[in-house]
Design a protein around this motif. Structure first.
Motif, mmCIF file in Angstrom:
data_model
loop_
_atom_site.group_PDB
_atom_site.id
_atom_site.type_symbol
_atom_site.label_atom_id
_atom_site.label_comp_id
_atom_site.label_asym_id
_atom_site.label_seq_id
_atom_site.Cartn_x
_atom_site.Cartn_y
_atom_site.Cartn_z
ATOM 1 N N SER A 1 0.834 -1.303 0.069
ATOM 2 C CA SER A 1 -0.022 -0.085 0.054
ATOM 3 C C SER A 1 0.952 1.109 0.001
ATOM 4 C CB SER A 1 -0.916 0.051 1.377
ATOM 5 O OG SER A 1 -1.731 1.160 1.280
ATOM 6 N N GLY A 2 0.829 2.022 -1.087
ATOM 7 C CA GLY A 2 1.783 3.056 -1.208
ATOM 8 C C GLY A 2 1.236 4.493 -1.186
ATOM 9 N N HIS A 3 1.976 5.393 -0.610
ATOM 10 C CA HIS A 3 1.492 6.881 -0.600
ATOM 11 C C HIS A 3 2.435 7.608 -1.191
ATOM 12 C CE1 HIS A 3 -0.315 5.073 3.019
ATOM 13 N NE2 HIS A 3 -1.466 5.000 2.148
ATOM 14 N N GLU A 4 3.480 7.186 -1.930
ATOM 15 C CA GLU A 4 4.374 8.056 -2.591
ATOM 16 C C GLU A 4 3.966 8.490 -3.899
ATOM 17 O OE1 GLU A 4 4.587 3.856 -4.905
ATOM 18 O OE2 GLU A 4 4.195 4.530 -2.565
ATOM 19 N N THR A 5 5.007 9.493 -4.475
ATOM 20 C CA THR A 5 4.603 10.133 -5.576
ATOM 21 C C THR A 5 5.268 9.286 -6.869
ATOM 22 O OG1 THR A 5 6.456 11.553 -5.522
ATOM 23 C CG2 THR A 5 4.257 12.466 -4.720
ATOM 24 N N GLY A 6 4.435 9.208 -7.978
ATOM 25 C CA GLY A 6 4.870 8.488 -9.106
ATOM 26 C C GLY A 6 4.284 7.062 -8.947
ATOM 27 N N ILE A 7 5.006 6.301 -9.961
ATOM 28 C CA ILE A 7 4.622 4.912 -10.243
ATOM 29 C C ILE A 7 5.654 4.023 -9.806
ATOM 30 C CG2 ILE A 7 2.508 5.421 -11.510
ATOM 31 C CD1 ILE A 7 4.232 3.816 -13.751
#
Length: 318
Positions: A174-180
């Motif tokens: 589960s990610g909350h970073e920017t980009g892919i």
């Protein structure tokens, strides 16, 4: 939008505010630029969808052919989602160490996706021990609860640690970073579930929007994940049919370094490796040829063929 981008499921967050927050938390002044009310309670009430709105959303999801669920942010929200007949429960990181909540949710018998933001490995072992005997159909997501999340705080290696510690359940991210890029890397590490926040516009009011993907990014992420899934392929290493053309064109053979007279016994200094025409023994056979007798004269720079080696028995590759 989510379906057009290729996502499998749309997930919301459902709270029954009086069960998620105590009175003082709801009455707390909320003066942030993201606020939709003077108190945190007013802010949350403004944003919360009603039961009827959830029913409408689920109906729409069914019509367009996408799964619909939500993170139940308190026990009463889980009761509602159970009544709504969601395909699985999402346990947000804030409830992962809420053991009574976990027990009650697990007893509903639906699959569970459990995020692990803000938790320790020791806590995740406890979560596993609580949920597994009640409901074996669950998975853990590696997660860091920061919005937006910086790469140095992602710790994708926790995915590997979870895979080792809990080999009988799927592990996801589960990610909350920017980009892919980071989410794609998680899939390459074996993540079986990927969750990302999605927005129509990152500049909208609200702290989560800047940690979310816009539709074009989500579409790009889904496409990249499907490509990586294909590319994971097989653990068996062998010459593939698609490599045959390259092998025919550039694959090397054992050739004579010098002129070798008929009846000579081959030594290593008589042999070298080149791209040869016709093809002969592959380079890995060179040491096996040492000590074998040739039954005809082989010119310098000529390929060593099977017909030229006396009593040659071809080794079968396993």
């Amino acid at each position: 939008v989510l379906q057009d981008c290729g996502a499998d499921c749309a997930k919301f967050q459902k709270s029954e505010l009086e069960y998620k927050f105590n009175k003082k938390a709801l009455e707390r002044p909320y003066t942030s630029k993201h606020s939709w009310g003077k108190t945190y309670g007013e802010h949350k009430r403004h944003l919360e969808f009603s039961h009827d709105q959830y029913r409408e959303l689920k109906k729409y999801a069914e019509e367009i052919g996408i799964f619909f669920t939500a993170s139940g942010m308190d026990e009463m929200a889980v009761e509602f989602l159970h009544e709504l007949d969601v395909p699985f429960f999402k346990v947000g990181s804030g409830d992962t160490n809420n053991f009574p909540y976990l027990e009650k949710t697990a007893k509903k018998g639906r699959p569970m996706v459990i995020s692990s933001g803000m938790q320790s490995m020791n806590t995740m072992h406890q979560v596993y021990q609580i949920v597994k005997p009640i409901n074996p159909n669950f998975c853990f997501l590696q997660c860091t609860s920061a919005y937006p999340l910086q790469p140095e705080d992602v710790n994708l290696r926790v995915i590997s640690a979870y895979q080792s510690a809990f080999p009988d359940i799927p592990i996801g991210y589960s990610g909350h970073e920017t980009g892919i890029a980071i989410s794609v890397a998680a899939v390459a590490m074996g993540a079986k579930v990927v969750e990302r926040h999605v927005t129509l516009d990152k500049t909208w009011k609200g702290s989560d929007h800047q940690a979310s993907l816009e539709p074009n990014e989500l579409a790009e992420l889904v496409k990249a994940i499907r490509t990586v899934e294909k590319a994971m392929g097989s653990p068996v290493k062998q010459l593939l049919p698609c490599e045959m053309a390259c092998n025919e064109k550039l694959g090397k053979s054992v050739v004579a370094k010098v002129t070798i007279p008929e009846g000579a016994v081959l030594t290593l200094d008589m042999l070298t490796v080149k791209v040869g025409e016709p093809k002969g023994f592959p380079p890995e056979a060179i040491f096996d040829l040492v000590g074998q007798k040739v039954n005809k004269k082989i010119e310098e720079d000529e390929t060593i063929t099977e017909q030229a080696v006396e009593n040659h028995v071809k080794k079968v590759k396993c």
